[in-house]
Design an enzyme around this catalytic site. Sequence first.
Site, PDB file in Angstrom:
ATOM      1  N   LYS A  59       0.829  -1.214   0.000  1.00 26.65           N
ATOM      2  CA  LYS A  59       0.000   0.000   0.000  1.00 26.65           C
ATOM      3  C   LYS A  59       0.865   1.267   0.000  1.00 26.65           C
ATOM      4  O   LYS A  59       0.556   2.240  -0.688  1.00 26.65           O
ATOM      5  CB  LYS A  59      -0.934   0.004   1.221  1.00 26.65           C
ATOM      6  CG  LYS A  59      -2.033  -1.041   1.170  1.00 26.65           C
ATOM      7  CD  LYS A  59      -3.066  -0.836   2.259  1.00 26.65           C
ATOM      8  CE  LYS A  59      -2.449  -0.789   3.637  1.00 26.65           C
ATOM      9  NZ  LYS A  59      -1.728  -2.006   4.010  1.00 26.65           N
ATOM     10  N   THR A  80       3.853   1.537  -1.215  1.00 26.33           N
ATOM     11  CA  THR A  80       4.452   1.624  -2.546  1.00 26.33           C
ATOM     12  C   THR A  80       3.445   2.185  -3.553  1.00 26.33           C
ATOM     13  O   THR A  80       3.790   3.030  -4.386  1.00 26.33           O
ATOM     14  CB  THR A  80       4.933   0.236  -2.996  1.00 26.33           C
ATOM     15  OG1 THR A  80       5.716  -0.340  -1.956  1.00 26.33           O
ATOM     16  CG2 THR A  80       5.764   0.320  -4.254  1.00 26.33           C
ATOM     17  N   ARG A  90       2.340   7.187   7.463  1.00 26.10           N
ATOM     18  CA  ARG A  90       2.667   7.025   8.890  1.00 26.10           C
ATOM     19  C   ARG A  90       4.171   6.846   9.071  1.00 26.10           C
ATOM     20  O   ARG A  90       4.858   6.343   8.183  1.00 26.10           O
ATOM     21  CB  ARG A  90       1.945   5.804   9.462  1.00 26.10           C
ATOM     22  CG  ARG A  90       0.446   5.950   9.572  1.00 26.10           C
ATOM     23  CD  ARG A  90      -0.208   4.650   9.987  1.00 26.10           C
ATOM     24  NE  ARG A  90      -0.089   3.638   8.951  1.00 26.10           N
ATOM     25  CZ  ARG A  90      -0.283   2.341   9.150  1.00 26.10           C
ATOM     26  NH1 ARG A  90      -0.566   1.885  10.356  1.00 26.10           N
ATOM     27  NH2 ARG A  90      -0.164   1.497   8.146  1.00 26.10           N
ATOM     28  N   LYS A 132       8.574  -7.372   9.014  1.00 28.32           N
ATOM     29  CA  LYS A 132       8.019  -6.669   7.856  1.00 28.32           C
ATOM     30  C   LYS A 132       9.006  -5.702   7.214  1.00 28.32           C
ATOM     31  O   LYS A 132       8.943  -5.431   6.022  1.00 28.32           O
ATOM     32  CB  LYS A 132       6.757  -5.919   8.295  1.00 28.32           C
ATOM     33  CG  LYS A 132       5.981  -5.275   7.162  1.00 28.32           C
ATOM     34  CD  LYS A 132       4.672  -4.710   7.702  1.00 28.32           C
ATOM     35  CE  LYS A 132       3.908  -3.975   6.608  1.00 28.32           C
ATOM     36  NZ  LYS A 132       4.535  -2.701   6.254  1.00 28.32           N
ATOM     37  N   ALA A 143      -2.809  -0.485  12.809  1.00 33.65           N
ATOM     38  CA  ALA A 143      -4.230  -0.601  12.478  1.00 33.65           C
ATOM     39  C   ALA A 143      -4.902  -1.765  13.188  1.00 33.65           C
ATOM     40  O   ALA A 143      -6.121  -1.770  13.337  1.00 33.65           O
ATOM     41  CB  ALA A 143      -4.415  -0.738  10.968  1.00 33.65           C
ATOM     42  N   PHE A 191      -3.157  -2.018   6.924  1.00 36.15           N
ATOM     43  CA  PHE A 191      -3.683  -3.378   6.730  1.00 36.15           C
ATOM     44  C   PHE A 191      -4.867  -3.384   5.760  1.00 36.15           C
ATOM     45  O   PHE A 191      -4.932  -2.576   4.844  1.00 36.15           O
ATOM     46  CB  PHE A 191      -4.015  -4.025   8.068  1.00 36.15           C
ATOM     47  CG  PHE A 191      -2.810  -4.235   8.941  1.00 36.15           C
ATOM     48  CD1 PHE A 191      -1.674  -4.873   8.448  1.00 36.15           C
ATOM     49  CD2 PHE A 191      -2.775  -3.781  10.240  1.00 36.15           C
ATOM     50  CE1 PHE A 191      -0.551  -5.068   9.235  1.00 36.15           C
ATOM     51  CE2 PHE A 191      -1.662  -3.970  11.038  1.00 36.15           C
ATOM     52  CZ  PHE A 191      -0.549  -4.617  10.539  1.00 36.15           C
ATOM     53  N   PHE A 239       3.732  -8.018  -9.484  1.00 35.82           N
ATOM     54  CA  PHE A 239       5.007  -8.669  -9.192  1.00 35.82           C
ATOM     55  C   PHE A 239       5.497  -9.363 -10.469  1.00 35.82           C
ATOM     56  O   PHE A 239       4.704  -9.722 -11.349  1.00 35.82           O
ATOM     57  CB  PHE A 239       4.845  -9.685  -8.061  1.00 35.82           C
ATOM     58  CG  PHE A 239       4.668  -9.060  -6.698  1.00 35.82           C
ATOM     59  CD1 PHE A 239       5.686  -9.111  -5.755  1.00 35.82           C
ATOM     60  CD2 PHE A 239       3.487  -8.415  -6.351  1.00 35.82           C
ATOM     61  CE1 PHE A 239       5.526  -8.535  -4.510  1.00 35.82           C
ATOM     62  CE2 PHE A 239       3.315  -7.839  -5.107  1.00 35.82           C
ATOM     63  CZ  PHE A 239       4.344  -7.900  -4.181  1.00 35.82           C
ATOM     64  N   TRP A 275       6.672  -0.112  -8.905  1.00 34.49           N
ATOM     65  CA  TRP A 275       7.839  -0.686  -8.225  1.00 34.49           C
ATOM     66  C   TRP A 275       9.018  -0.782  -9.192  1.00 34.49           C
ATOM     67  O   TRP A 275      10.156  -0.497  -8.804  1.00 34.49           O
ATOM     68  CB  TRP A 275       7.482  -2.066  -7.666  1.00 34.49           C
ATOM     69  CG  TRP A 275       8.609  -2.708  -6.911  1.00 34.49           C
ATOM     70  CD1 TRP A 275       8.971  -2.492  -5.613  1.00 34.49           C
ATOM     71  CD2 TRP A 275       9.529  -3.685  -7.414  1.00 34.49           C
ATOM     72  NE1 TRP A 275      10.059  -3.262  -5.271  1.00 34.49           N
ATOM     73  CE2 TRP A 275      10.430  -4.006  -6.356  1.00 34.49           C
ATOM     74  CE3 TRP A 275       9.690  -4.317  -8.656  1.00 34.49           C
ATOM     75  CZ2 TRP A 275      11.461  -4.937  -6.512  1.00 34.49           C
ATOM     76  CZ3 TRP A 275      10.731  -5.236  -8.810  1.00 34.49           C
ATOM     77  CH2 TRP A 275      11.597  -5.539  -7.740  1.00 34.49           C
TER      78      TRP A 275
END
Length: 825
Positions: A276, A278, A300, A311, A530, A561, A649, A678
């Site tokens: 999200k 990205t 954030r 993560k 979240a 999330f 991806f 990306w």
Amino acid sequence: VTINTTSWACVALQVMDEVQRLNEDPAVHAVLLALPLSILSRRLLNTIKPEKDVDGLSDLNVGRMISGDLSEGFLSPVVGAVMELLARYGMCVCVCAGVGVGVLSSLITTANMPRHVVQPGCPARLLQLHRSCRVTLANASTHSPSAIQILETNACLTRERCWAISCLNVDLLPQNVVKSFARWAEQQRYRPWTLRPLKLQPLSPVPSDVEISRAQVPKPIWQLAEEVGLLPQELEAYGRSKAKVGLALLARLRHQPNGKYVLVAGITPTPLGEGKSTVTIGLVQALSAHLKLNSFACLRQPSQGPTFGVKGGAAGGGYAQVIPMEEFNLHLTGDIHAITAANNLVAAAVDARILHEATQSDKALYRRLVPTINGVRRFSAIQLRRLQRLGINKSDPGALTPEEVSSFVRLDIDPAKVTWQRVIDTNDRFLRKVTIGQAPTEKGHSRQTQFDIAVASEIMAILALADGLADMKARLGRMVVGSSRSGQPVTADDLGVTGALAVLMKDAVKPTLMQSLEGTPVFVHAGPFANIAHGNSSILADRLALKLVGEEGYVVTEAGFGADIGMEKFFNVKCRASGLRPDVVVLVATVRALKMHGGGPSVTAGLPLPREYTEENLKLVSEGCSNLKKQIEIAHLFGVPVVVALNIFKTDTQAEIDLVCRVAQASGAEAAVPCHHWARGGRGSVDLARAVKEAAAWENGFRFLYSLQTPIAEKIRTIAQKVYGADDIELSPEAQAKIDYYNQQGYDTLPICMAKTHLSLSHIPDKKGVPTGFILPIRDIRASIGAGFIYPLVGTMSTMPGLPTRPCFYDVDLDPATEEISGLF
């Protein structure tokens, strides 16, 4: 300035101090110095800010005079008076070259007036020209370029005209003052952007995030601020590439219409995250760097827990990230550290108060809480507020009765009902339950407690939901830390700590300005999780950005999330607090996550993906799209249009991509767009940007999911059934008791902020897709009164994550020679 010394050197220093104070005073628009030439040095003149130097004597203003560019500077009133007189009477001028006369000579040249120049040391030539010219100029001062002597010849320059120079000087000085104020007033208006994007040259294969970040040289933060319409005084730089932005901007642009408000949410994620952040950065890079539309990202601040845990960071990734990513992911401007300090100050105050009340008499407590200092005994401001809450309308400490003294000094906190926890910004499972007060100095006053991760602190939620410093201070004071033995809530204000908390948080309340890889602006502010908090960046960052982008611009903010968690709280909690209304939701999906929801094997961070995720499998994708359909449905509950962003991806096949896009549009999405940011940066999200622009242009019927007047249990049930798909809720006896208590205290009209796993729509992380037929268990219910919501704990939610077997920190390293960081992602 009041001068307290007879030393001219000391006088000059005192004057410089006063000038610097006036420079920073926004209410002062003009500074001029009426001082003897003996102390009127160039250093002193250059202390005045050029934009306030209405005498035009600083080197910068003199240079502007000589170059003929006075669009920003000021023409010296004396020089202006001479120039006007010369122009008025059409005089031929003889100039004796020197330090001061050079300025006027240059202006005369610019004005195409006839002149003759005589170098110093040529008296014969000067005399010859003096006799033939109508005016002769000679240098009178080496200190002031505008101090010019005018010699009369042939009776052309009368005493009346010399007097006119003085009058014109007196007249032009106020004009400069008015001009200075007019320029300031013009600055207060909205300023169109002059954004110059950074060039991006994506490589293939795509390098690591930190390598990409390091390869791009960010713009100086002052330059970016100027490009997006910020004033220098609104910026507080933290190094070269990040800065705090002052909240006075909101007052300056209060009449400026807001831009479009875009929320980025997602489907239920895998433990790896679905990008999200990205997508958010890729979208604003596309909007601003490629479509030439004003846009701001609001993200954030990442917690150190995930950064060094599983993560990783939260700066985005690939060619769509915030730079410098090392600074973004580590410390930033210290906001989380400020929250940790403030939170733990409250915790220390709670336990200290319990100890002191247990070991001292009322008289001894009163003597220490209201001490006599220099023969005077008085209540502090926060103590007077406590007296007012107790109904004691007295301000003289000696006037309280023994009963009033006892009521004032005794909070009578029940150690078993303390709800305030200590925090640390590290994943540490061994702090989930601890015993404090075991040293002999605590006299046996030990109790069990726990640590939460710092971003779970109520102070973090307050930072994210406050609309200014005053509101934040009031919310900090309302925080409930526990209950007295009689069942009454005890607040931070009762503890007397509110002012100290506001002091610790005064800088943290300002959003941090950074930039994307393509030089577009990003606000980073607040970082509540979240799953255990409301999971959104700050209201203040969004409001500042909405003003800066202008009516035709876009602010893209992210909710943590899945849409069932972060988006639901964005609407029901954040939008209620801010009064802002979203224009469109961008729902992020990945083929990888959809395969997991379609029955694919579990995914573990740090381990290779099973082949189901790296090979085409249309069956898994098709079945997993049920989760995508449900999240679109959740967004439509709030009446907001949805654009699906499929984060691509390299293992995704065209057939899988086409399938997801067809299902998304058939399920009610306004558009479904494959995104390649990306690998390609903003250019890879131009189609998404166009789709968002089109969807945001439509009117929507935004609405809340429930009324605040609905009973607590019913609000929880509404979320469980309409958002999660549960059949019903099950309240534990403890949860029901808390509801009864909150009803009694008047907290029943607060919104709900569910603390639930992010890995499933249900309370069971392993249940993927769209679980049905389950009852949602509410284990406990807590209240964040300062933040302004009630949060039910669903299942076994933990507020302190733990470290895995192989955390991210194994790969993080520093080169001592270059100070370059490696291994962050």
